[in-house]
Write a protein that holds these residues in place. Structure first.
Motif, PDB file in Angstrom:
ATOM      1  N   LYS A  65       3.247  -7.618  -1.877  1.00 48.32           N
ATOM      2  CA  LYS A  65       3.614  -7.309  -3.101  1.00 48.32           C
ATOM      3  C   LYS A  65       2.318  -7.168  -3.974  1.00 48.32           C
ATOM      4  O   LYS A  65       1.868  -6.129  -4.659  1.00 48.32           O
ATOM      5  N   GLU A  66       1.630  -8.225  -4.098  1.00 43.82           N
ATOM      6  CA  GLU A  66       0.129  -7.995  -4.958  1.00 43.82           C
ATOM      7  C   GLU A  66      -0.853  -7.145  -4.156  1.00 43.82           C
ATOM      8  O   GLU A  66      -1.575  -6.589  -5.049  1.00 43.82           O
ATOM      9  N   ARG A 119       0.230  -3.790  -5.580  1.00 41.34           N
ATOM     10  CA  ARG A 119       0.105  -3.645  -7.092  1.00 41.34           C
ATOM     11  C   ARG A 119      -1.300  -3.297  -7.222  1.00 41.34           C
ATOM     12  O   ARG A 119      -1.714  -2.694  -8.071  1.00 41.34           O
ATOM     13  N   ASP A 120      -2.480  -3.891  -6.391  1.00 38.67           N
ATOM     14  CA  ASP A 120      -3.730  -3.979  -6.609  1.00 38.67           C
ATOM     15  C   ASP A 120      -4.197  -2.636  -5.995  1.00 38.67           C
ATOM     16  O   ASP A 120      -5.364  -2.437  -6.377  1.00 38.67           O
ATOM     17  N   LEU A 127      -2.420   0.488  -6.046  1.00 43.97           N
ATOM     18  CA  LEU A 127      -1.388   1.554  -6.307  1.00 43.97           C
ATOM     19  C   LEU A 127      -2.270   3.090  -6.341  1.00 43.97           C
ATOM     20  O   LEU A 127      -1.411   3.901  -5.870  1.00 43.97           O
ATOM     21  N   VAL A 135       7.157   0.564  -8.139  1.00 41.46           N
ATOM     22  CA  VAL A 135       5.890   0.104  -8.842  1.00 41.46           C
ATOM     23  C   VAL A 135       5.161   1.138  -9.241  1.00 41.46           C
ATOM     24  O   VAL A 135       4.895   1.152 -10.576  1.00 41.46           O
ATOM     25  N   LYS A 167       4.616   2.000 -13.130  1.00 41.44           N
ATOM     26  CA  LYS A 167       3.278   2.077 -13.847  1.00 41.44           C
ATOM     27  C   LYS A 167       2.931   3.453 -14.433  1.00 41.44           C
ATOM     28  O   LYS A 167       2.397   3.499 -15.639  1.00 41.44           O
TER      29      LYS A 167
END
Length: 108
Positions: free
Chosen positions: A25-26, A29-30, A32, A71, A75
């Motif tokens: 998940k990180e 998110r990092d 995208l 995500v 965003k």
């Protein structure tokens, strides 16, 4: 191959498996703005793509790609609320290629 077998073995604790999903998940998110595939994600955490897919879905309720899409949408929606970015630039920046994805309403 031995590493993947080890990571996929049942000897892993639930906490270790949860941590691998958290790392996934990180990573999502990092990164995208990058092209993220199940293959690149699974390489990053050291699991087979099939095992990661099942594990991620079991823990989060989403497939990794569904999570990535959600995500990106969140965003993008936040960006639209806070900036006056042109739609095309916006769509390209957040890799939104299909309007149907905007209708996803799952909570993360």
């Amino acid at each position: 191959d031995k590493r993947i077998k080890y990571l996929n073995s049942k000897s892993r604790t639930k906490e270790e498996l949860f941590q691998l999903v958290t790392r996934s998940k990180e990573y999502i998110r990092d990164n995208l703005a990058d092209k993220i595939s199940l293959e690149s994600l699974s390489r990053n955490v050291g699991l087979s793509k099939f095992y990661l897919h099942r594990l991620f879905k079991k823990i989060t309720g989403y497939t990794p790609i569904e999570f990535l899409t959600q995500v990106r949408i969140e965003k993008a929606e936040n960006s639209l609320r806070t900036t006056k970015i042109q739609y095309l630039k916006f769509a390209l920046t957040y890799r939104i290629h299909n309007a149907r994805k905007w209708r996803m309403k799952k909570q993360l």
